[in-house]
Each structure stands twice: as C-alpha cells, then as structure tokens.
Design a protein around this motif. Structure first.
Motif, mmCIF file in Angstrom:
data_model
loop_
_atom_site.group_PDB
_atom_site.id
_atom_site.type_symbol
_atom_site.label_atom_id
_atom_site.label_comp_id
_atom_site.label_asym_id
_atom_site.label_seq_id
_atom_site.Cartn_x
_atom_site.Cartn_y
_atom_site.Cartn_z
ATOM 1 N N THR A 1 -0.188 -1.125 7.578
ATOM 2 C CA THR A 1 0.940 -1.266 8.512
ATOM 3 C C THR A 1 0.486 -1.956 9.787
ATOM 4 O O THR A 1 1.159 -2.882 10.280
ATOM 5 C CB THR A 1 1.538 0.110 8.844
ATOM 6 O OG1 THR A 1 1.962 0.745 7.632
ATOM 7 C CG2 THR A 1 2.724 -0.027 9.782
ATOM 8 N N ILE A 2 -0.633 -1.536 10.315
ATOM 9 C CA ILE A 2 -1.180 -2.188 11.514
ATOM 10 C C ILE A 2 -1.444 -3.662 11.241
ATOM 11 O O ILE A 2 -1.080 -4.536 12.044
ATOM 12 C CB ILE A 2 -2.473 -1.488 11.968
ATOM 13 C CG1 ILE A 2 -2.174 -0.059 12.437
ATOM 14 C CG2 ILE A 2 -3.164 -2.281 13.074
ATOM 15 C CD1 ILE A 2 -3.408 0.754 12.765
ATOM 16 N N ARG A 3 -2.061 -3.944 10.118
ATOM 17 C CA ARG A 3 -2.380 -5.339 9.793
ATOM 18 C C ARG A 3 -1.123 -6.196 9.700
ATOM 19 O O ARG A 3 -1.058 -7.290 10.290
ATOM 20 C CB ARG A 3 -3.149 -5.406 8.464
ATOM 21 C CG ARG A 3 -3.701 -6.793 8.160
ATOM 22 C CD ARG A 3 -4.211 -6.902 6.732
ATOM 23 N NE ARG A 3 -3.118 -6.902 5.771
ATOM 24 C CZ ARG A 3 -2.388 -7.999 5.477
ATOM 25 N NH1 ARG A 3 -2.615 -9.147 6.089
ATOM 26 N NH2 ARG A 3 -1.423 -7.923 4.582
ATOM 27 N N CYS A 4 -0.117 -5.707 8.976
ATOM 28 C CA CYS A 4 1.116 -6.482 8.810
ATOM 29 C C CYS A 4 1.825 -6.692 10.145
ATOM 30 O O CYS A 4 2.363 -7.776 10.417
ATOM 31 C CB CYS A 4 2.040 -5.785 7.818
ATOM 32 S SG CYS A 4 1.462 -5.827 6.099
ATOM 33 N N MET A 5 1.838 -5.669 10.980
ATOM 34 C CA MET A 5 2.469 -5.803 12.289
ATOM 35 C C MET A 5 1.737 -6.814 13.160
ATOM 36 O O MET A 5 2.360 -7.637 13.849
ATOM 37 C CB MET A 5 2.527 -4.447 12.987
ATOM 38 C CG MET A 5 3.524 -3.479 12.375
ATOM 39 S SD MET A 5 3.527 -1.890 13.248
ATOM 40 C CE MET A 5 4.874 -1.044 12.406
ATOM 41 N N ARG B 1 0.809 -1.227 0.000
ATOM 42 C CA ARG B 1 0.000 0.000 0.000
ATOM 43 C C ARG B 1 0.842 1.277 0.000
ATOM 44 O O ARG B 1 0.326 2.345 0.300
ATOM 45 C CB ARG B 1 -0.923 0.008 1.222
ATOM 46 C CG ARG B 1 -1.999 -1.064 1.242
ATOM 47 C CD ARG B 1 -3.059 -0.801 0.175
ATOM 48 N NE ARG B 1 -4.156 -1.750 0.279
ATOM 49 C CZ ARG B 1 -4.200 -2.911 -0.365
ATOM 50 N NH1 ARG B 1 -3.185 -3.261 -1.166
ATOM 51 N NH2 ARG B 1 -5.229 -3.723 -0.228
ATOM 52 N N GLY B 2 2.111 1.178 -0.352
ATOM 53 C CA GLY B 2 2.980 2.346 -0.273
ATOM 54 C C GLY B 2 2.569 3.495 -1.179
ATOM 55 O O GLY B 2 2.822 4.654 -0.869
ATOM 56 N N ARG B 3 1.933 3.191 -2.309
ATOM 57 C CA ARG B 3 1.509 4.233 -3.238
ATOM 58 C C ARG B 3 0.013 4.529 -3.119
ATOM 59 O O ARG B 3 -0.543 5.265 -3.918
ATOM 60 C CB ARG B 3 1.836 3.835 -4.679
ATOM 61 C CG ARG B 3 3.278 3.447 -4.920
ATOM 62 C CD ARG B 3 4.233 4.595 -4.707
ATOM 63 N NE ARG B 3 5.621 4.153 -4.863
ATOM 64 C CZ ARG B 3 6.651 4.752 -4.313
ATOM 65 N NH1 ARG B 3 6.469 5.821 -3.562
ATOM 66 N NH2 ARG B 3 7.872 4.301 -4.491
ATOM 67 N N ALA B 4 -0.617 3.970 -2.107
ATOM 68 C CA ALA B 4 -2.041 4.192 -1.895
ATOM 69 C C ALA B 4 -2.246 5.429 -1.025
ATOM 70 O O ALA B 4 -1.295 6.113 -0.638
ATOM 71 C CB ALA B 4 -2.672 2.965 -1.255
ATOM 72 N N GLN B 5 -3.486 5.726 -0.690
ATOM 73 C CA GLN B 5 -3.782 6.840 0.197
ATOM 74 C C GLN B 5 -3.202 6.585 1.580
ATOM 75 O O GLN B 5 -3.010 5.438 1.997
ATOM 76 C CB GLN B 5 -5.295 7.049 0.289
ATOM 77 C CG GLN B 5 -5.930 7.512 -1.006
ATOM 78 C CD GLN B 5 -7.422 7.780 -0.850
ATOM 79 O OE1 GLN B 5 -8.036 7.393 0.140
ATOM 80 N NE2 GLN B 5 -7.999 8.449 -1.835
ATOM 81 N N ASP B 6 -2.949 7.666 2.294
ATOM 82 C CA ASP B 6 -2.298 7.561 3.602
ATOM 83 C C ASP B 6 -3.017 6.598 4.535
ATOM 84 O O ASP B 6 -2.382 5.783 5.211
ATOM 85 C CB ASP B 6 -2.213 8.943 4.264
ATOM 86 C CG ASP B 6 -1.261 9.882 3.535
ATOM 87 O OD1 ASP B 6 -0.722 9.487 2.488
ATOM 88 O OD2 ASP B 6 -1.065 11.010 4.023
ATOM 89 N N ILE B 7 -4.332 6.684 4.590
ATOM 90 C CA ILE B 7 -5.085 5.848 5.526
ATOM 91 C C ILE B 7 -4.969 4.377 5.160
ATOM 92 O O ILE B 7 -4.960 3.507 6.037
ATOM 93 C CB ILE B 7 -6.570 6.281 5.593
ATOM 94 C CG1 ILE B 7 -7.296 5.546 6.727
ATOM 95 C CG2 ILE B 7 -7.246 6.074 4.263
ATOM 96 C CD1 ILE B 7 -6.741 5.822 8.102
ATOM 97 N N ALA B 8 -4.850 4.087 3.857
ATOM 98 C CA ALA B 8 -4.698 2.693 3.437
ATOM 99 C C ALA B 8 -3.364 2.128 3.915
ATOM 100 O O ALA B 8 -3.286 0.992 4.399
ATOM 101 C CB ALA B 8 -4.810 2.588 1.922
ATOM 102 N N LEU B 9 -2.287 2.917 3.796
ATOM 103 C CA LEU B 9 -0.983 2.469 4.279
ATOM 104 C C LEU B 9 -0.990 2.352 5.803
ATOM 105 O O LEU B 9 -0.420 1.404 6.360
ATOM 106 C CB LEU B 9 0.114 3.436 3.833
ATOM 107 C CG LEU B 9 1.526 3.140 4.366
ATOM 108 C CD1 LEU B 9 1.988 1.739 3.969
ATOM 109 C CD2 LEU B 9 2.524 4.188 3.883
#
Length: 267
Positions: free
Chosen positions: A62-66, A50-58
């Motif tokens: 990030t929370i999900r991956c962590m 999601r690095g190139r997605a909207q801020d809220i998506a990233l």
C-alpha cells in the motif's frame, strides 16, 4: 472504485467554490481528477497485488503504490501532511484522522469476502498514514457500507449498522439541512456521516452524487465517499463510467481497466 472516481471528478470544481443546488452539469471542461482518485486506485492496486498475502506485505505494498502515485502526480491536491508522508524516506503513520482515510477505502469493501476481512484490510491500508482512532473508524465505516451494499443489504440495515457501530448522529442528518449549514471539514468525523447521509437519501447513483455536491464542504471528497457506497448499492450507468474515463490520462485509464479485469477474474 468507479463510484469514488466519478464522485471525485464531479466534485472537483466545487471544492473551493461550493454550489448548494443539484441542477449542475455532472461533468464539465473544468472537472478533473484529484488525489482522491489517485489514492483510490493505489489502494485497489495494492489489494490486487497483495490482498491475500500476509498483513505486512499488504501494508508495505500500500505504501509503495501510494508513493508511486505521489511521485508521478505531485500537483494532484495532496494535503500538506500527506504530501510530506509521500516524500519521506521512511514514511510513518502520523495520527491523522483526515477524510483521506475514507475517500480511498471503497476498494476494500469491494474486495473483502467477509466482515472480518473488511475490518482487517481496512485497518492495514488505512494505518499506513491515518492511524488515529477516528481515521481508522471513518475508513472502516465506509468500507463496511460498501461491503454490505455489495452483498445485498438494504438501506435500513446499512443505516442501522452505521448508527450502532460508528456514527449515532447519522439519523439526525439530512441533505436539506446540511446544504444550509455544512462547512468545509477535512476530518473523517466531519465528512463520513455527511457523505453517507447523501447516499441514504439518494434515489440512484447520480442522485447520490448530486446530493453530495449540493451540501457543500469538501465536495470532491464527500462525493467520492458517497459515490463509493452508491456504486455498490445502485450500480453505475455505463455511460457515466465512459465519460469519467475521458478525464483520466492513458496510464491511469490503463491501471483502472487492469484492476477491473483482475477483480472480475477473481470474482
């Protein structure tokens, strides 16, 4: 990414039993990956997704991956507050300025395409948990150093940026003095300048890791931070990466290699 992972693995056995010299085996049977490696991979994975997605998506990714990492590796050495965050039904930032913000951030410096993007991405992936100004600053500083090194900046240029924008005290730090006086410190402000001093004195990637471990303190995290910057500046001998891979389980190795493939594909 591999710089942080190697630093973490090499420093793991010295975290609670510091060794303040440089004449140690970089890897041993007692070396292992910790939460530093897991969170570095989590940030890298979130950026890939999601690095190139909207801020809220990233932010949410990030929370999900962590949390995926936290659930799969519950005994990886998580700090108490972060462990609670990982298990919370609705995890919220908790004003942390812990050095966990900085040890996981090197993928941002590798991924970003501009200094503005370094700042933006660093704030997003850090503020999910470490939203204290000192936590945000420590993470951004490390990410910016990685970005500058990756893009050909010299040590003097990077040092000047650190001094002017983040940690004025950086020029007074030396590995020799730190090895005599430095103690365990879990804060960004008590870890990031010291880790960067180890990079600035490093002659190559391996020497940087040895510097980081020789000063003592939170050895795996100091070495992970220094290693992330050193990778971008010096590169890493393939042989060291090959050895580090032996310490990862099959799932982590597959994840790391997929992230590397995705990064190379996207430049």
């Amino acid at each position: 990414m591999w710089g942080a992972i190697i630093g973490d693995i090499a420093g793991s056995r010295f975290e609670h039993k510091n060794y303040r010299k440089k004449d140690f085996a970089l890897f041993s049977l007692h070396s292992y990956f910790t939460d530093d490696t897991l969170m570095t991979l989590a940030v890298a994975k979130a950026l890939c997704n999601r690095g190139r997605a909207q801020d809220i998506a990233l932010y949410n990714e990030t929370i999900r991956c962590m949390r995926v990492m936290g659930s799969k590796y519950p005994d990886a050495g998580w700090g108490l507050s972060f462990a609670k965050w990982l298990k919370a039904e609705n995890p919220q930032p908790y004003q942390s300025f812990g050095n966990g913000a900085a040890m996981r951030i090197s993928p941002v410096g590798e991924y970003a395409r501009s200094e503005e993007e370094v700042r933006r991405l660093s704030k997003i992936v850090t503020s999910v948990s470490h939203d204290h100004p000192d936590g945000l600053k420590g993470a951004e500083c490390v990410a910016m150093c990685v970005y500058l090194a990756k893009n050909g900046a010299g040590k003097e240029q990077i040092l000047q940026r650190v001094k002017e924008e983040y940690y004025p005290e950086i020029t007074s730090l030396s590995c020799e003095e730190l090895s005599k006086t430095y103690t365990f410190d879990e804060s960004c402000q008590g870890t990031v300048p010291q880790a960067l001093a180890c990079f600035f004195e490093g002659e190559d990637f391996e020497d940087t890791i040895r510097n980081a471990i020789s000063i003592g303190g939170d050895s795996d995290t100091v070495a992970a931070i220094a290693g992330g910057v050193a990778e971008a500046f010096f590169g890493i001998p393939t042989a060291l990466i090959d050895v580090a891979k032996l310490y990862l389980d099959d799932d982590l190795l597959r994840l790391a290699e997929n992230i590397e493939k995705e990064r190379k594909k996207n430049g």
